[in-house]
Design an enzyme around this catalytic site. Structure first.
Site: not given
Ligand code: DGL
Length: 259
Positions: A8, A71-73, A181
């Protein structure tokens, strides 16, 4: 031996990792927090793809047989090219739009995620499949990742930050809120408190982590990857401050024995 890499941009992926460990306690895990480059939310897909190549190479150098993008992003930006470039399987995040759409009583669902996730084709395709049946309203959880990274999960600052994103979703009638997220589940106590303070005790927050852990089990079975001869355990790495990661991990372990 099954070594599994879990990554992540920071500590958020631990919300997924705890579900993975629940289902697969005998594997050997490497958790990588890319916190020198956090947050990912506003970075370009090309930048995130570059980070993911470096992190995947690191996992492979340590024997990883599968990688979870917790991590979704990162999933939105990079999973398709990683799958083309590497032989090992990648499991990514999927915003839980489907369970939210199936569960809503008001016909309105809310999605909280980073800007990168909300712009990604993966999310837009999912959204397109459900938009005819439910109204979908979205907000970027501005400042949420920073709160979690600094360990401020509750208190006035967390409540004010959470309220700014959550209030408009509730005001539009959303009764199911997708946590898009992996950092956001760590703000659940504050999200629930803010919703209750705004008169929405019935708001339900949906975390896709258990579904992602189940998907990993399936993928390992399909690929014949097993934990035989494996040294169960977890190694923690960070591109930046690893003390923060270790402290957060320790507090999760002590809090409820969930990791
Ligand atoms: N935890 C991450 C996600 O799921 C990243 C968030 C980030 O770094 O902006 O998107």
């Amino acid at each position: 031996m099954a070594v599994i890499g879990v990554m992540d941009s920071g500590v958020g992926g631990l919300s997924v990792f705890r579900e993975i460990r629940r289902l697969l306690p005998s594997e050997h895990y490497i958790y990588y927090a890319d916190n020198a480059h956090c947050p990912y939310g506003e970075k370009t897909p090309e930048y995130i793809q570059g980070r993911l190549r470096a992190i995947t190479d690191f996992f492979i150098s340590r024997g990883a047989a599968a990688v979870v993008l917790a991590c979704n992003t990162a999933t939105a930006a990079a999973i398709e090219c990683l799958r083309k470039e590497y032989v090992i399987p990648f499991v990514g995040m999927e915003p839980a739009v489907k369970p939210a759409a199936l569960g809503t009583e008001t016909g309105v669902i809310g999605v909280l995620a980073t800007a990168g996730t909300l712009k990604g084709s993966k999310y837009l395709n999912t959204k397109g499949r459900f938009e005819d049946h439910v109204k979908i309203v979205e907000r970027v959880g501005k400042g949420f990742v920073e709160l979690v990274e600094s360990g401020k999960l509750t208190g006035p600052e967390a409540e004010a930050t959470v309220a700014a994103a959550l209030e408009p979703l509730l005001a539009e009638g959303a009764d199911r809120i997708v946590l898009g997220c992996t950092h956001y589940p760590f703000l659940l106590e504050t999200l629930r408190k803010v919703a209750a303070d705004l008169g929405h005790c019935d708001a339900d927050f949906i975390d896709p982590a258990p579904a992602v852990a189940k998907r990993l089990v399936q993928v390992l079975e399909e690929r014949g990857i097993s934990a035989v001869d494996c040294n169960p355990g977890t190694e923690l790495f960070a591109s930046g401050n690893d003390a923060k990661l270790k402290e957060f991990y320790a507090s999760l372990c002590q809090g409820s024995g969930i990791i």
